[in-house]
Write an enzyme that holds these catalytic residues in place. Structure first.
Site, PDB file in Angstrom:
ATOM      1  N   ASN A 104     -34.088 -67.401 -11.791  1.00 41.31           N
ATOM      2  CA  ASN A 104     -33.640 -68.757 -11.483  1.00 41.31           C
ATOM      3  C   ASN A 104     -34.609 -69.804 -12.017  1.00 41.31           C
ATOM      4  O   ASN A 104     -35.814 -69.561 -12.116  1.00 41.31           O
ATOM      5  CB  ASN A 104     -33.476 -68.928  -9.974  1.00 41.31           C
ATOM      6  CG  ASN A 104     -32.434 -67.973  -9.415  1.00 41.31           C
ATOM      7  OD1 ASN A 104     -31.571 -67.489 -10.138  1.00 41.31           O
ATOM      8  ND2 ASN A 104     -32.515 -67.698  -8.121  1.00 41.31           N
ATOM      9  N   VAL A 105     -34.075 -70.977 -12.313  1.00 40.26           N
ATOM     10  CA  VAL A 105     -34.885 -72.071 -12.869  1.00 40.26           C
ATOM     11  C   VAL A 105     -34.972 -73.249 -11.904  1.00 40.26           C
ATOM     12  O   VAL A 105     -35.396 -74.343 -12.283  1.00 40.26           O
ATOM     13  CB  VAL A 105     -34.317 -72.528 -14.232  1.00 40.26           C
ATOM     14  CG1 VAL A 105     -34.428 -71.418 -15.263  1.00 40.26           C
ATOM     15  CG2 VAL A 105     -32.864 -73.002 -14.108  1.00 40.26           C
ATOM     16  N   ASP A 106     -34.579 -73.026 -10.641  1.00 43.31           N
ATOM     17  CA  ASP A 106     -34.497 -74.132  -9.681  1.00 43.31           C
ATOM     18  C   ASP A 106     -35.781 -74.374  -8.896  1.00 43.31           C
ATOM     19  O   ASP A 106     -35.884 -75.345  -8.147  1.00 43.31           O
ATOM     20  CB  ASP A 106     -33.338 -73.900  -8.700  1.00 43.31           C
ATOM     21  CG  ASP A 106     -33.361 -72.508  -8.069  1.00 43.31           C
ATOM     22  OD1 ASP A 106     -34.459 -72.009  -7.744  1.00 43.31           O
ATOM     23  OD2 ASP A 106     -32.269 -71.912  -7.910  1.00 43.31           O
ATOM     24  N   HIS A 121     -37.309 -67.262 -16.559  1.00 42.61           N
ATOM     25  CA  HIS A 121     -36.619 -68.175 -17.475  1.00 42.61           C
ATOM     26  C   HIS A 121     -37.142 -69.606 -17.416  1.00 42.61           C
ATOM     27  O   HIS A 121     -36.489 -70.527 -17.887  1.00 42.61           O
ATOM     28  CB  HIS A 121     -35.113 -68.159 -17.178  1.00 42.61           C
ATOM     29  CG  HIS A 121     -34.489 -66.828 -17.421  1.00 42.61           C
ATOM     30  ND1 HIS A 121     -33.391 -66.369 -16.724  1.00 42.61           N
ATOM     31  CD2 HIS A 121     -34.816 -65.835 -18.297  1.00 42.61           C
ATOM     32  CE1 HIS A 121     -33.073 -65.164 -17.154  1.00 42.61           C
ATOM     33  NE2 HIS A 121     -33.932 -64.817 -18.102  1.00 42.61           N
ATOM     34  N   CYS A 129     -42.187 -80.306 -25.285  1.00 39.63           N
ATOM     35  CA  CYS A 129     -41.907 -80.887 -26.601  1.00 39.63           C
ATOM     36  C   CYS A 129     -41.891 -79.763 -27.626  1.00 39.63           C
ATOM     37  O   CYS A 129     -42.829 -78.947 -27.697  1.00 39.63           O
ATOM     38  CB  CYS A 129     -42.970 -81.921 -26.970  1.00 39.63           C
ATOM     39  SG  CYS A 129     -42.797 -82.558 -28.663  1.00 39.63           S
ATOM     40  N   CYS A 183     -45.684 -87.567 -29.164  1.00 38.54           N
ATOM     41  CA  CYS A 183     -45.590 -87.427 -30.621  1.00 38.54           C
ATOM     42  C   CYS A 183     -44.233 -87.818 -31.194  1.00 38.54           C
ATOM     43  O   CYS A 183     -44.055 -87.804 -32.414  1.00 38.54           O
ATOM     44  CB  CYS A 183     -45.923 -85.993 -31.035  1.00 38.54           C
ATOM     45  SG  CYS A 183     -44.610 -84.788 -30.666  1.00 38.54           S
ATOM     46  N   GLY A 220     -29.144 -60.975  -5.457  1.00 37.43           N
ATOM     47  CA  GLY A 220     -28.231 -61.990  -5.951  1.00 37.43           C
ATOM     48  C   GLY A 220     -28.118 -62.076  -7.454  1.00 37.43           C
ATOM     49  O   GLY A 220     -28.066 -63.173  -8.004  1.00 37.43           O
ATOM     50  N   SER A 222     -25.955 -60.275 -10.842  1.00 38.52           N
ATOM     51  CA  SER A 222     -24.987 -59.312 -11.368  1.00 38.52           C
ATOM     52  C   SER A 222     -25.597 -58.486 -12.492  1.00 38.52           C
ATOM     53  O   SER A 222     -24.988 -57.526 -12.958  1.00 38.52           O
ATOM     54  CB  SER A 222     -23.744 -60.036 -11.888  1.00 38.52           C
ATOM     55  OG  SER A 222     -24.084 -60.876 -12.982  1.00 38.52           O
ATOM     56  N   LEU A 264     -26.812 -63.017   1.253  1.00 40.67           N
ATOM     57  CA  LEU A 264     -28.257 -62.873   1.077  1.00 40.67           C
ATOM     58  C   LEU A 264     -29.045 -63.457   2.241  1.00 40.67           C
ATOM     59  O   LEU A 264     -29.990 -62.831   2.732  1.00 40.67           O
ATOM     60  CB  LEU A 264     -28.692 -63.543  -0.223  1.00 40.67           C
ATOM     61  CG  LEU A 264     -28.667 -62.756  -1.529  1.00 40.67           C
ATOM     62  CD1 LEU A 264     -29.667 -61.631  -1.513  1.00 40.67           C
ATOM     63  CD2 LEU A 264     -27.283 -62.247  -1.841  1.00 40.67           C
TER      64      LEU A 264
END
Length: 277
Positions: A104-106, A121, A129, A183, A220, A222, A264
């Site tokens: 997860n990226v949360d 991830h 950048c 930049c 959680g 698949s 869960l």
């Protein structure tokens, strides 16, 4: 063993011995209001996310991504850890869990107190950048985007798992994208897009955590993509137990020692209570 009355006691016994690594997926965050990619039937709920190749292809694609992401940012930023995240943090602190890897990226594992969770991830709360590799807080970019787009109105219809929403074309085409303040390069969320490789050092670190663990617990997910499935295969090939808690089938059910098909939050809370965490 499949989900039945004795599933939770069996999982309790597995964790009681300690040394268990966790691999969590989008299903763990649904109770925080962030949807997962696939429903219990395994079918994708939403459109396919933007790929890395699309993002690099040109300004129109990046404008579309940032407009949609800016519109959905409030939901992601406002999400709070649910009972499942809190139970994982309790189990990590109490000892049964040796490590936590999340797809997860949360950032909700960190927010719940699992500060050493490996974000396979990346995280949506950071921006990188592509020219100078500078990493900055997403909150800073949010302020810049708001200043560049004062008339922008959130007309998003539905939040997606990667933090964006569907928007009318007119809102997308009129959106102004911010460049790197350092930049002038192209900014990208510090997350691994579909079609992009997870950094090698991060993968090797996760392999070490899995190799050092006595068992793997999948929460959680698949396991539809290889980035997570490879750790399950590695664990199973080493002859170690793989337990899965997921609503619906997974791509690794044939490798699992135990699969509980149940919510869960309540399951992990019950597990933590059984283990005195």
């Amino acid at each position: 063993m499949t989900a039945h009355e004795d599933g939770l006691p069996a999982l309790t016994r597995l964790l009681a011995r300690g040394g268990v690594a966790v691999l969590s997926g989008a299903g763990l965050s649904t109770e925080s209001g962030i949807p997962d990619y696939r429903g219990p039937d395994g079918i994708r709920r939403h459109r396919a996310p933007m790929t890395y190749q699309e993002f690099l292809a040109g300004e129109p694609a990046r404008r579309r991504y940032w407009a949609r992401s800016h519109a959905g940012r409030a939901v992601i930023a406002g999400a709070r850890p649910n009972a499942g995240h809190l139970a994982v943090a309790r189990l990590r602190a109490a000892g049964p869990l040796a490590s936590v890897i999340t797809q997860n990226v949360d950032g909700l594992h960190r927010a719940a107190g699992t500060t050493d969770a490996v974000e396979l991830h990346g995280g949506l709360d950071r921006v990188i950048c592509l020219s100078c590799a500078a990493i900055s807080p997403r909150a800073e970019l949010d302020e810049r985007l708001a200043a560049l787009n004062p008339a922008f109105r959130d007309a998003g219809s539905r939040i997606n798992p990667d933090g964006d929403v569907e928007l009318p074309d007119d809102l997308v085409t009129s959106f102004t994208v911010a460049d790197c303040a350092r930049c002038g390069g192209v900014l990208k969320p510090d997350v691994v897009f579909f079609g992009e490789n997870v950094p090698k050092a991060r993968v090797e670190h996760c392999y070490r955590l899995v190799d050092e663990a006595r068992a793997l617990l999948v929460l959680g997910s698949s396991l539809a993509v290889l980035s997570g499935l490879r750790f399950v295969r590695r664990t199973a090939n080493a002859g170690k137990p793989v337990a899965i808690i997921n609503q619906g089938p997974t791509r690794a059910d044939d490798l699992a020692t135990l699969h509980l098909d149940r919510p869960l939050g309540e399951t992990l809370t019950a597990l933590a209570e059984r283990l005195g965490a």
